[in-house]
Each structure stands twice: as structure tokens, then as C-alpha cells.
Design a protein around this motif. Sequence first.
Motif, mmCIF file in Angstrom:
data_model
loop_
_atom_site.group_PDB
_atom_site.id
_atom_site.type_symbol
_atom_site.label_atom_id
_atom_site.label_comp_id
_atom_site.label_asym_id
_atom_site.label_seq_id
_atom_site.Cartn_x
_atom_site.Cartn_y
_atom_site.Cartn_z
ATOM 1 N N TYR A 1 1.660 2.740 -10.519
ATOM 2 C CA TYR A 1 1.473 1.283 -10.402
ATOM 3 C C TYR A 1 2.610 0.554 -11.105
ATOM 4 O O TYR A 1 3.236 -0.347 -10.522
ATOM 5 C CB TYR A 1 0.128 0.857 -10.991
ATOM 6 C CG TYR A 1 -0.210 -0.586 -10.681
ATOM 7 C CD1 TYR A 1 -1.005 -0.905 -9.592
ATOM 8 C CD2 TYR A 1 0.294 -1.624 -11.453
ATOM 9 C CE1 TYR A 1 -1.305 -2.222 -9.271
ATOM 10 C CE2 TYR A 1 0.010 -2.949 -11.149
ATOM 11 C CZ TYR A 1 -0.791 -3.243 -10.060
ATOM 12 O OH TYR A 1 -1.068 -4.555 -9.755
ATOM 13 N N LEU A 2 2.895 0.949 -12.355
ATOM 14 C CA LEU A 2 3.955 0.289 -13.110
ATOM 15 C C LEU A 2 5.308 0.520 -12.457
ATOM 16 O O LEU A 2 6.132 -0.407 -12.352
ATOM 17 C CB LEU A 2 3.979 0.803 -14.550
ATOM 18 C CG LEU A 2 5.038 0.177 -15.464
ATOM 19 C CD1 LEU A 2 4.813 -1.320 -15.592
ATOM 20 C CD2 LEU A 2 5.003 0.853 -16.837
ATOM 21 N N GLN A 3 5.540 1.742 -11.998
ATOM 22 C CA GLN A 3 6.801 2.053 -11.317
ATOM 23 C C GLN A 3 7.001 1.129 -10.120
ATOM 24 O O GLN A 3 8.078 0.545 -9.930
ATOM 25 C CB GLN A 3 6.799 3.507 -10.845
ATOM 26 C CG GLN A 3 8.024 3.889 -10.021
ATOM 27 C CD GLN A 3 7.807 5.119 -9.162
ATOM 28 O OE1 GLN A 3 6.723 5.694 -9.153
ATOM 29 N NE2 GLN A 3 8.831 5.526 -8.418
ATOM 30 N N LYS B 1 -1.269 -8.234 -3.587
ATOM 31 C CA LYS B 1 -1.982 -7.123 -4.210
ATOM 32 C C LYS B 1 -1.173 -5.854 -4.029
ATOM 33 O O LYS B 1 -0.559 -5.641 -2.972
ATOM 34 C CB LYS B 1 -3.373 -6.957 -3.580
ATOM 35 C CG LYS B 1 -4.236 -5.899 -4.253
ATOM 36 C CD LYS B 1 -5.648 -5.894 -3.669
ATOM 37 C CE LYS B 1 -6.538 -4.864 -4.367
ATOM 38 N NZ LYS B 1 -7.923 -4.860 -3.825
ATOM 39 N N LEU B 2 -1.184 -5.011 -5.047
ATOM 40 C CA LEU B 2 -0.495 -3.719 -5.009
ATOM 41 C C LEU B 2 -1.535 -2.615 -5.111
ATOM 42 O O LEU B 2 -2.364 -2.612 -6.038
ATOM 43 C CB LEU B 2 0.507 -3.618 -6.164
ATOM 44 C CG LEU B 2 1.115 -2.240 -6.432
ATOM 45 C CD1 LEU B 2 1.905 -1.738 -5.233
ATOM 46 C CD2 LEU B 2 2.004 -2.290 -7.688
ATOM 47 N N ILE B 3 -1.499 -1.666 -4.173
ATOM 48 C CA ILE B 3 -2.434 -0.541 -4.153
ATOM 49 C C ILE B 3 -1.634 0.750 -4.168
ATOM 50 O O ILE B 3 -0.781 0.973 -3.309
ATOM 51 C CB ILE B 3 -3.332 -0.582 -2.906
ATOM 52 C CG1 ILE B 3 -4.122 -1.887 -2.868
ATOM 53 C CG2 ILE B 3 -4.275 0.622 -2.877
ATOM 54 C CD1 ILE B 3 -4.864 -2.103 -1.560
ATOM 55 N N ILE C 1 0.856 -1.190 0.000
ATOM 56 C CA ILE C 1 0.000 0.000 0.000
ATOM 57 C C ILE C 1 0.889 1.235 0.000
ATOM 58 O O ILE C 1 1.518 1.563 1.008
ATOM 59 C CB ILE C 1 -0.925 -0.008 1.236
ATOM 60 C CG1 ILE C 1 -1.790 -1.273 1.237
ATOM 61 C CG2 ILE C 1 -1.793 1.249 1.260
ATOM 62 C CD1 ILE C 1 -2.610 -1.442 2.497
ATOM 63 N N THR C 2 0.954 1.925 -1.125
ATOM 64 C CA THR C 2 1.864 3.064 -1.266
ATOM 65 C C THR C 2 1.116 4.338 -1.625
ATOM 66 O O THR C 2 0.116 4.314 -2.356
ATOM 67 C CB THR C 2 2.939 2.778 -2.324
ATOM 68 O OG1 THR C 2 3.748 3.943 -2.506
ATOM 69 C CG2 THR C 2 2.334 2.375 -3.654
ATOM 70 N N ALA C 3 1.636 5.461 -1.127
ATOM 71 C CA ALA C 3 1.046 6.768 -1.440
ATOM 72 C C ALA C 3 1.532 7.308 -2.785
ATOM 73 O O ALA C 3 1.106 8.396 -3.197
ATOM 74 C CB ALA C 3 1.378 7.770 -0.341
#
Length: 353
Positions: free
Chosen positions: A111-113, A127-129, A99-101
Motif C-alpha cells: 500500500y505504501l509503495q 481509493k487504492l486497493i 486496483i493492484t495485485a
Amino acid sequence: MRIGIDIDNTLTDINDKLTNAAVEYAKTLNKYVENTSLKINDIHNNGNVYQKLFGFTYNELKYFLGTIQEKITNSAIPRDYCVEIIKKLHNDGNEIYIITARDSEFHENPYLQSEIWLKENDIYYDKLIVNARDKARICLENDIDLFIDDSISNCLNVSSVGILALTIGNSKEIYNKILNFDNWQQIYDYINKNVLVKITTYDIKYKDKVCNFVNESMHKFIGREHKERPDVSNIDEYYIKNNGNFWLAVDIKKKEIIGTIALENTNNKYGILKRFYVDEKYQNKGIGTRLYDTFNEYVKSMTKIDKIYLACGRILRKAHIFYKSKGFVQVGHIDIDMHYATDDDFFIKYIDR
């Protein structure tokens, strides 16, 4: 468990590099830099701290975050033990949510980065958020059980909604009960050795467990018989739809209910504290305080109630001491219509607003 984990300064350790880069960038723009040894904590996850410290314009901030900062984050290496511990957590049966800002306002494709960096560094995740500036909201929406971040501010916000939050690499001291760790091995050891508890609002999926828990608690603590209790069998109708609430303390490893507390709201005229129990095996661990603090904050921020009543079994002397420590006053009788037993004592608390 479902574990939420931040990226920057949590999976990595780049705060000093980011601070130095911000200072050097400010100097190239002839900005005044008062303190070159400062440590930057972007508490709102939107970069405005850089604007306040260095007077960056919006476009200057966008260049710093989207170009200079991104170059640093893309080349960062994981913290010690990070890769191995996250794999262990996954192999232990936990779900990993990154979970990233990092957001679309300042990054072309956050998201791709993030996806590329995670893959290149062999970081496991389910999961990536991204775009997660409000991490408390994101954690609630994704039913996160445990959250790990470098930011005290983020952890306080997440903790305020009942989710256990841990910091890494921040302060050596416990800050408002937020535990900090030096490295990922310490975090893993803590998770393995300790009871981990989440405070959450009632969900229908817990109905049978709540009914059983309340029955067992009433029988064990005050000798009441096991039977159906209409308010507990119909929590949505009795509590929640009447602007009250019902909270659970859940052992997030075992997925077992270990505590409850409820608010009966009588048209915002007054409230009744009900169904407050903590499993005896989990007592003296601060769980009752966490439940009560959640109850109290809801009363103060979400209702207009100015007085709370409660009835408590006369034999529960430790409970009496607890209530008095929270500002309740014992009274001889109560002047409202509420259910109570002949062996109950009564308490009232006035809410400061």
C-alpha cells in the motif's frame, strides 16, 4: 462511473524491463533460459509464471519480486497521456479506484509503495486497493463499472462477471471481445464516444426502474397493458431465493436500465427464461447476447437444470431468430405449468453438461 485501474504495465509500461530483469537474474542463478525474447504475462498475479519459466525457488521468486521488480516499478514513469487523462476522467465526474495485485506476500508494504509512487507521479485516485490478485472479485465487491488493465487474463475474468474491461498496450486485435488500446488518449476517446454497459445481478435499489422498464418493454414490443407484475415486484422472493436469478444491463454513464433477463428455477428440474428485453435504442449492439451469455453460464455452472423453456410473442420474429441461433427449438406446445399468452410461441433448449 466508478473506474478501476491497474498500476503495473497499465499506468506504466515496464513489461520489457521486467522480462529482461528476470532473464538476467535467472542467468546469475545459473538457471536455463530457453528463450530470451519472451514476453512474460503473470496471468495469476502471483509470480508463479517466473517459477515455471526459470525454475525459481520460492525464496528466489520472493527476492525477484520484492527487490528487483520493486526497484523497477518504483522508478517507472507513467505512460503517455496517463496523468492528464485520469485527471480528465475525475473532472468528468468519475471515481478512480486503483486496483493492484501488489501484495503483502512479496512486498513489505504494498500500500505504501503504491501510494508513494502515485503521489510522486501526480496520479489522481479516490481509493487504492492492494492485494488484488482476484480482480473480478475485487471489482464486484467495489461496484466497479469499468476496468482497465494490461492483462488479457485479468480483463477476461472481470468481463466474465459482467463488468466492461479494456486492455492497454497488449494486442492489436480484439481478443474475445476485449478491446485493446495503444494509449490513454484512445481510452478516453472511446469512453466519451461510446455506450458503456455493465451486466449486473438485480439489486433492490433498482426495483422501481425495473418495474417501469419491464412494463414499458411489454407495452412497446407486444402491446401489453401497464400493470403490476408480481414476479417483477418481488424479484428476490420469486427468482433469487428459489435458486433462479435476475440480471440487468445498465448504461453505466446514465445509470439507466436498458435490458433485463431472468431465470425461473423449478427445483433444478427445468428452467424458464423470462423477462428478456433490450431497449430498442440499444439493440444491435451485442447487449442481448451479453445478457443471454450471462444467463446461460449461470444455468450451466450454478444449477443442475438440463432443459430451458420460454414463451415468446408470435410477432417478435427477430427474437425467434435470436433464440434459434442460441440452440432453442420451436415447439407446438409445452408440457409444463407456466404463464403464457394466447399469442405466444414456445421454445425449448436442452443444456449440454
